[in-house]
Scaffold this active site. Structure first.
Site, mmCIF file in Angstrom:
data_model
loop_
_atom_site.group_PDB
_atom_site.id
_atom_site.type_symbol
_atom_site.label_atom_id
_atom_site.label_comp_id
_atom_site.label_asym_id
_atom_site.label_seq_id
_atom_site.Cartn_x
_atom_site.Cartn_y
_atom_site.Cartn_z
ATOM 1 N N LYS A 122 0.820 -1.218 0.000
ATOM 2 C CA LYS A 122 0.000 0.000 0.000
ATOM 3 C C LYS A 122 0.856 1.271 0.000
ATOM 4 C CE LYS A 122 -2.310 -1.227 3.717
ATOM 5 N NZ LYS A 122 -2.000 -2.666 3.845
ATOM 6 N N THR A 123 1.841 1.316 0.874
ATOM 7 C CA THR A 123 2.618 2.547 1.005
ATOM 8 C C THR A 123 3.412 2.843 -0.261
ATOM 9 O OG1 THR A 123 2.772 2.357 3.408
ATOM 10 C CG2 THR A 123 4.433 3.705 2.327
ATOM 11 N N GLU A 166 -3.993 5.646 1.607
ATOM 12 C CA GLU A 166 -3.935 4.214 1.864
ATOM 13 C C GLU A 166 -5.223 3.781 2.554
ATOM 14 O OE1 GLU A 166 -0.445 2.619 3.727
ATOM 15 O OE2 GLU A 166 0.814 4.170 2.835
#
Length: 486
Positions: A122-123, A166
């Site tokens: 995600k990051t 996110e």
């Protein structure tokens, strides 16, 4: 639920303000003129920055930190029921919001909200997308789960209609969001201290994708198992992305993968013409398919990444799809992707000492470890040593054998103690348990209870040309920094 009026500054207190997402939300409120206070267990650079920007910060969590005249209090999933500040808020009857609820309310202020979800990646993907959207001149608002150098932190407050964040599945946090576009990178077994099993996790992601309204879009990785079961009730469009395997290609796919001498991948991106038509019809789309390719003809162009790993090829395809939707031209998108070199703690080059290259990586799940070590294979080295700090007792126990199998690809594994995070060890597991599992597989592995002992061992064992990766979601990165004299 209490509704924050983002146009009318209020007094908001954050319990756990030093978290990466909490600090970003606090920064947004400060920039909008809110009076912000907050507490955290320890001081950090994020906390110091908030104090400099005008937040009242308390180190240590006490009932006395909670003022009676607060308009609302925000807390994280990590805060326990017996937290003194949480108990005081309930005693005073103060309005309370979870971090996810506040983030969801913030999303509603933007016409084009994008949520990046998945058990892993995600990051990096949010950061990659952020970099591309900024390069395109869209002036987006961004909430990243890591420190992104190009925006000087983890938050960017823009004036455009695009909001990117996110979306974490833990405690079903992302079900408080209001996305127009969902990106789902993968769905794997994790957070088993909350989810009962894989079916529970899949049900959560299914509900997340069903948040997308008619006219919206779900971008789903083609490798996710039984996708039709997950997307059958999605009201928006669904497109798949991934690396081409066989004749049944995803809607966006990559072929012709190669790697440079530092392990950075290059590939050819293919976007089917019917995919461009779908993107063109998503609400708020700025795409003109006719300006990109001839009618009926697929769009293809070469891409080179500034980050390592085959997994980032797939991640970048979701970014390309989103960027095209928002009017990005292939030449602008590819230039931004080539210039994106990652975020803190994601295969982050820390430096060299005695010819030994030190990399730090946030991987704390077997799938992430495999992806990192697969990327490391393409990186120049003689011996590959991994210092691994397991994260939480429940995750270590639930995925014990998977951890051992993933780590066994290293030439040697050095184990630190389990990083407890929000947990207490009520199940009697330790890093020695993981060491025994690795030894069953014949993998070279040692364990030391302190960082000092690990550092001394590494100084003796490592030699010029070796690659050393400090790995885990806790504070294992300090080992590499100590070796480098920082």
């Amino acid at each position: 639920m209490y509704q924050v009026d983002f146009g009318r500054p209020e007094k908001i207190h954050f319990i756990g303000i030093g978290g990466i997402s909490m600090s970003g939300l606090a920064q947004v409120l400060l920039q909008r003129g809110f009076t912000v206070s907050g507490s955290d267990a320890s001081e950090s650079e994020l906390v110091k920055r908030l104090a400099q920007e005008g937040a009242r910060i308390y180190i240590g969590q006490r009932a006395s930190n909670v003022a009676k005249d607060l308009d609302a209090v925000v807390y994280t999933a990590a805060i326990s029921e017996d937290n003194p500040e949480l108990m005081r808020c309930k005693e005073l009857g103060l309005p309370m919001l979870t971090r996810a609820e506040l983030l969801g309310q913030l999303m509603k202020n933007y016409a084009l909200p994008v949520a990046v979800a998945g058990t892993h990646g995600k990051t990096t993907t949010t950061s990659m997308l952020s970099e591309v959207l900024v390069a395109m001149g869209t002036d987006p608002t961004l909430s990243v789960g890591g420190m992104l150098k190009s925006i000087g932190g983890n938050i960017r407050l823009g004036n455009g209609e695009i909001f990117v964040t996110e979306a974490c599945e833990y405690t079903n946090s992302f079900l408080s969001f209001f996305p127009l576009i969902d990106i789902v990178l993968n769905i794997d077994a994790d957070h088993l201290d909350f989810f009962k099993d894989m079916e529970h996790i899949r049900a959560s992601f299914k509900s997340f994708m069903e948040l997308v309204p008619e006219g919206g879009l779900v971008l789903l990785h083609a490798g996710v198992a039984e996708p039709k079961e997950l997307t059958e009730h999605v009201r928006g469009e669904v497109l798949t992305f991934g690396i081409a395997e066989g004749e049944d290609t995803p809607d966006l796919y990559a072929t012709d993968l190669t790697y440079d001498e530092n392990g950075h991948p290059a590939f050819v991106c293919h976007v089917k013409y019917k995919t461009l038509e779908v993107l063109e019809n998503v609400k708020g789309s700025m795409l003109d398919a006719g300006s990109l390719t001839e009618k009926g003809k697929d769009l293809t162009f070469p891409v080179s990444l500034g980050v390592v790993g085959e997994h980032n090829v797939s991640n970048s395809l979701s970014v390309i799809a989103t960027a095209l939707l928002f009017g990005g031209k292939p030449e602008v998108i590819t230039r931004a992707l080539a210039g994106f070199t990652g975020t803190d703690r994601r295969f982050e080059y820390k430096g060299q000492i005695g010819g030994v290259t030190i990399i730090d990586d946030y991987a704390h799940h077997p799938t992430e470890i495999r992806a990192t070590l697969k990327a490391a294979e393409k990186y120049p080295h003689k011996e590959l040593r991994v210092v691994f700090q397991p994260h939480t007792y429940t995750r270590t126990q639930a995925l014990l054998h998977d951890f051992a199998e993933a780590l066994s690809f290293a030439d040697e594994v050095i184990l630190a103690d389990i990083y407890a995070a929000r947990e207490k060890n009520t199940i009697g597991i330790s890093s020695r348990t993981l060491q025994a599992e690795l030894e069953k597989l014949g993998a070279p592995c040692v364990y030391f209870p302190t960082f000092d002992e690990i550092e001394n061992y590494l100084l003796k064992k490592c030699s010029g040309g070796d690659l050393l990766i400090t790995m885990g979601a806790g504070d294992v990165y300090k080992i590499g920094e100590k070796l480098l004299g920082r």
